[in-house]
Design a protein around this motif. Structure first.
Motif, short mmCIF file in Angstrom:
data_model
loop_
_atom_site.label_atom_id
_atom_site.label_comp_id
_atom_site.label_asym_id
_atom_site.label_seq_id
_atom_site.Cartn_x
_atom_site.Cartn_y
_atom_site.Cartn_z
N VAL A 175 0.84 -1.20 0.00
CA VAL A 175 0.00 0.00 0.00
C VAL A 175 0.88 1.25 0.00
N ASN A 176 1.91 1.25 0.84
CA ASN A 176 2.78 2.42 0.91
C ASN A 176 3.59 2.60 -0.37
N ARG A 177 4.03 1.50 -0.97
CA ARG A 177 4.77 1.61 -2.22
C ARG A 177 3.84 2.12 -3.33
N ALA A 178 2.59 1.67 -3.31
CA ALA A 178 1.61 2.19 -4.29
C ALA A 178 1.43 3.70 -4.09
N THR A 179 1.41 4.14 -2.85
CA THR A 179 1.28 5.57 -2.56
C THR A 179 2.45 6.36 -3.12
N ALA A 180 3.67 5.89 -2.85
CA ALA A 180 4.85 6.59 -3.36
C ALA A 180 4.85 6.61 -4.89
N ASN A 181 4.51 5.49 -5.49
CA ASN A 181 4.47 5.45 -6.95
C ASN A 181 3.35 6.30 -7.52
N VAL A 188 -1.46 -2.38 -5.90
CA VAL A 188 -2.85 -2.43 -5.43
C VAL A 188 -3.39 -3.86 -5.57
N ASN A 189 -3.14 -4.48 -6.71
CA ASN A 189 -3.63 -5.84 -6.93
C ASN A 189 -3.03 -6.83 -5.93
N ILE A 190 -1.75 -6.67 -5.64
CA ILE A 190 -1.11 -7.55 -4.66
C ILE A 190 -1.69 -7.30 -3.27
N ALA A 191 -1.82 -6.03 -2.89
CA ALA A 191 -2.37 -5.70 -1.57
C ALA A 191 -3.79 -6.25 -1.41
N VAL A 192 -4.59 -6.12 -2.45
CA VAL A 192 -5.96 -6.65 -2.40
C VAL A 192 -5.92 -8.17 -2.25
N GLY A 193 -5.01 -8.81 -2.97
CA GLY A 193 -4.85 -10.25 -2.84
C GLY A 193 -4.45 -10.68 -1.44
N LEU A 194 -3.81 -9.78 -0.71
CA LEU A 194 -3.40 -10.05 0.67
C LEU A 194 -4.45 -9.64 1.68
N GLY A 236 3.61 9.26 -10.22
CA GLY A 236 2.90 9.07 -11.48
C GLY A 236 3.20 7.75 -12.18
N ASN A 237 3.72 6.79 -11.43
CA ASN A 237 4.04 5.46 -11.98
C ASN A 237 2.80 4.56 -11.91
N ASN A 238 1.85 4.81 -12.79
CA ASN A 238 0.54 4.16 -12.69
C ASN A 238 0.57 2.65 -12.83
N ASP A 239 1.44 2.12 -13.68
CA ASP A 239 1.52 0.66 -13.82
C ASP A 239 1.98 0.01 -12.51
N ARG A 240 2.93 0.64 -11.86
CA ARG A 240 3.42 0.11 -10.58
C ARG A 240 2.37 0.24 -9.50
#
Length: 108
Positions: A47-53, A66-72, A57-61
């Protein structure tokens, strides 16, 4: 804490939070990468890495994390709402810094 115990992800995540708050996003991502290497099931680090990205503006990352966090087990809706509120910033490159120094030197 990191010097004392390098095997736990929480200190890396906590330092990354501080880096995000101060705008040191590349350092934050490096710490979050390390937290995830230490514990790939540590959802908060994704979640935090998604926030930094998102800030960078690194939307693919962002989507990947997000998908990994949701999977967790993180709830997708509030996470995506939070990330939508983030406005990407223009990153300054080293070239920008050199140009600014040259302009300041000419004015002197």
């Amino acid at each position: 804490a990191i010097r004392l115990e390098k095997r736990f992800p929480v200190p890396y995540n906590n330092r990354a939070d501080a880096y995000i708050a101060t705008g040191a996003l590349d350092w934050a991502i490096k710490d979050l990468d390390q937290a995830i290497r230490l514990d790939p099931m540590f959802a908060v680090a994704y979640v935090n890495r998604a926030t930094a990205n998102a800030i960078l503006g690194n939307n693919d990352r962002v989507r990947r994390d997000v998908n990994i966090a949701v999977g967790l087990g993180v709830d997708r809706r509030p996470l995506e709402e939070m990330l939508r509120e983030i406005r990407p910033v223009r990153r300054r490159s080293n070239d920008d810094d050199r140009g600014n120094r040259r302009r300041r030197a000419r004015k002197s």
